[in-house]
Design a protein around this motif. Structure first.
Motif, PDB file in Angstrom:
ATOM      1  N   ALA A  39       6.572  -8.516   2.530  1.00  0.00           N
ATOM      2  CA  ALA A  39       5.176  -8.972   2.487  1.00  0.00           C
ATOM      3  C   ALA A  39       4.208  -7.797   2.432  1.00  0.00           C
ATOM      4  O   ALA A  39       3.152  -7.877   1.803  1.00  0.00           O
ATOM      5  CB  ALA A  39       4.873  -9.844   3.697  1.00  0.00           C
ATOM      6  N   GLY A  42       4.455  -6.320  -1.479  1.00  0.00           N
ATOM      7  CA  GLY A  42       3.814  -7.042  -2.571  1.00  0.00           C
ATOM      8  C   GLY A  42       4.649  -8.216  -3.035  1.00  0.00           C
ATOM      9  O   GLY A  42       5.802  -8.410  -2.619  1.00  0.00           O
ATOM     10  N   SER A  43       4.082  -9.020  -3.933  1.00  0.00           N
ATOM     11  CA  SER A  43       4.713 -10.254  -4.372  1.00  0.00           C
ATOM     12  C   SER A  43       5.992 -10.016  -5.151  1.00  0.00           C
ATOM     13  O   SER A  43       6.929 -10.821  -5.077  1.00  0.00           O
ATOM     14  CB  SER A  43       3.732 -11.068  -5.218  1.00  0.00           C
ATOM     15  N   LEU A  46       8.677  -9.396  -2.709  1.00  0.00           N
ATOM     16  CA  LEU A  46       8.917 -10.633  -1.979  1.00  0.00           C
ATOM     17  C   LEU A  46       9.741 -11.603  -2.815  1.00  0.00           C
ATOM     18  O   LEU A  46      10.604 -12.318  -2.303  1.00  0.00           O
ATOM     19  CB  LEU A  46       7.577 -11.269  -1.583  1.00  0.00           C
ATOM     20  N   ALA A 163       1.075 -11.258   1.378  1.00  0.00           N
ATOM     21  CA  ALA A 163       1.228 -10.494   0.144  1.00  0.00           C
ATOM     22  C   ALA A 163       0.072 -10.761  -0.809  1.00  0.00           C
ATOM     23  O   ALA A 163      -0.472  -9.837  -1.432  1.00  0.00           O
ATOM     24  CB  ALA A 163       2.562 -10.836  -0.522  1.00  0.00           C
ATOM     25  N   GLU A 167      -2.836  -8.034  -2.042  1.00  0.00           N
ATOM     26  CA  GLU A 167      -3.083  -7.763  -3.452  1.00  0.00           C
ATOM     27  C   GLU A 167      -4.542  -8.023  -3.813  1.00  0.00           C
ATOM     28  O   GLU A 167      -5.097  -7.363  -4.694  1.00  0.00           O
ATOM     29  CB  GLU A 167      -2.160  -8.619  -4.315  1.00  0.00           C
TER      30      GLU A 167
END
Length: 521
Positions: A39, A42-43, A46, A163, A167
């Motif tokens: 998390a 970043g996505s 993840l 996340a 961002e």
């Protein structure tokens, strides 16, 4: 990660009470730590961790079928990859994925007896697709399983939210516009490792977005309809309907009405209006199966529809334009039918401009081992049968048969063997259908003892995969490309099936040190 419960047949729930639940337990501490680390990264990271968690969830709530869907904002989910699910189950999966991805705050309540799990791999945003993986469980979830999954999905939902917030506060220099790639170089619903089928998958990728008619040829049982559905699902028309029609399924005098429609009173018995299947496929795909059997009298009308993009409904004075892409299939020799005046030559050249041939199973024998492994696992799980393995003699017989009925015949034989084998024992050669067994009983190289399927078929594949991972510094994406698998998820699935230790091998280029290991005392 968000999990969505599925339907719970009462008979299945009652039966599950008498079946011992799996002894595996989720390593929740390790999984929660991995989610928290991902998390903060970043996505994209993840997403990869969620795929790894899905493998570990499957160890406690085994599935017989999986599917991956992607969804752009404001659109329906579109299927990217599927294994072990029939068409009705795929439709149910799409509905549950749509509902799950639409949830922004609340988590679906899970309870003992649920039969389906839906995990969010990537949350949909204005800049990227959402992705979810759906699984159908072999047995209903137990109380312990439901409790553990609820804890895990609560943490996963917080990880997704963190996340996305990170961002938004600190946008990346090059933001991702799409979800991480999910099995785009394969054919959804088909299992293969051969070069011939890989070439077919690449051909599908080239023609999938063309508006021209595609003709799929091949023997009965090779999977022509699966190829047609793959073309539709991978194309830009995937948000619209896929309408199948078998040209042998109705009397000749009714086919025109079924395809082109009619108005009330157009003929005796026409008591209501009927738009027809072509108009029902507006914006999508019409699949004409066994087009070689289409009555000769109807072929000129079909030709005009293909050429002009318009249909003339019975009882209407003028035709109307439609936007429909046609995929046709046949097991017949159409050039020979043209020479014998059983199929119009002009129609043949119209439908055969883009032709894809599905090879017979005997022409790609390297796929037989993969199909045996797939169907043995699938039918054992789907029928809840504890089959220990398969003997060398049985494998030898299955691999050396010509399979005139192709994949359909092989799948039916494996299901029969699973059902006829006593639980806890291995499939032996004497259970194989007489038409498949060699007439002369030749001794097998190893006379004896039954061997587990993975020991007979999978040892070589396991060695190749682990060595490729080492050569590529355990970079999953590069290893999947080197192996010709098309995507990271396909490699993840093989790692699970081959029982390769997740903690030892599931590393990724984005953060090589992040692994999932169960705590050891």
């Amino acid at each position: 990660m968000v999990l969505m419960s599925g339907s719970t047949p009462s008979s299945g729930s009652d039966r599950s009470e008498n079946i011992a639940a799996p002894v595996f337990q989720l390593p929740l501490a390790s999984m929660v730590r991995a989610l928290c680390k991902a998390a903060t990264t970043g996505s994209d990271m993840l997403y990869d961790v969620m795929l790894k968690l899905a493998l570990m969830v499957d160890a406690t709530a085994q599935t017989y079928g999986l599917a991956t869907f992607a969804q752009k904002s404001g659109e329906r989910p579109h299927l990217k990859w599927v294994e072990g699910l029939d068409q009705d189950e795929i439709a149910e999966a799409e509905s549950q994925v749509a509902e799950t991805l639409a949830r922004t705050t609340a988590v679906a309540e899970m309870k003992a007896g649920d039969r389906a799990i839906c995990l969010v791999l990537a949350v949909p945003t204005a800049r990227r697709e959402g992705v979810a993986i759906y699984g159908r469980c072999v047995r209903p979830l137990s109380e312990r399983q439901a409790k553990e999954l609820k804890i895990l999905c609560d943490v996963a939902q917080l990880a997704h939210a963190h996340a996305l917030l990170s961002e938004a506060v600190q946008p990346q220099p090059q933001p991702s516009t799409h979800a991480p790639t999910v099995a785009t170089a394969t054919l959804p619903g088909m299992v293969f490792v051969s070069r011939r089928m890989s070439e077919l998958a690449r051909s599908v990728e080239r023609v999938k977005d063309s508006d021209s008619t595609v003709l799929v040829t091949g023997e009965s049982g090779t999977g022509k309809e699966l190829v047609a559905r793959a073309i539709h699902r991978l194309s830009r028309r995937s948000q619209a309907a896929f309408i199948p029609f078998n040209c042998t399924a109705a009397p000749a005098e009714l086919i025109e009405s079924l395809l082109f429609g009619h108005r009330k009173g157009a003929f005796t018995g026409a008591h209501t209006d009927h738009d027809g299947l072509i108009r029902a496929a507006e914006g999508g795909t019409l699949f004409l199966d066994e087009i070689g059997d289409l009555p000769l009298a109807l072929q000129p009308k079909l030709l005009r529809f293909l050429q002009e993009g318009e249909v003339h409904t019975l009882g209407e004075r003028s035709p109307r334009k439609v936007n429909v892409r046609v995929v046709a299939a046949t097991h017949k020799d159409l050039p020979r039918a043209v020479a014998e005046d059983r199929f119009r030559e002009d129609l043949y050249y119209r439908v055969a401009a883009l032709t894809l041939e599905v090879p017979a199973l005997r022409e790609r024998p390297e796929d037989i081992a993969a199909l045996i492994s797939h169907y043995l696992t699938h039918y054992a799980r789907r029928n809840d049968r504890a089959v220990a393995g398969i003997t060398a003699e049985a494998i030898h017989a299955l691999q050396n048969y010509s399979w005139p009925g192709n994949v359909r015949e092989l799948a039916a034989e494996i299901e029969r063997l699973v059902l006829y084998t006593d639980e806890g024992t291995s499939i032996s050669g004497d259970l194989i259908s007489p038409r498949i067994r060699p007439r002369a009983s030749a001794p097998a190289d190893a006379p004896g003892a039954p061997a587990h399927l993975e020991n007979m078929l999978d040892d070589f594949e396991r060695r190749v995969i682990t060595e490729t991972l080492r050569l590529h510094d355990y970079n999953v994406a590069r290893a999947a490309t080197a192996l010709g698998l098309g995507s990271r998820q396909t490699l993840y699935k093989k790692l699970k099936r081959l029982a390769i230790n997740v903690g030892d091998f599931l590393q990724d280029e984005q953060q090589p040190g992040l692994q999932l290991r169960a705590e050891r005392n």
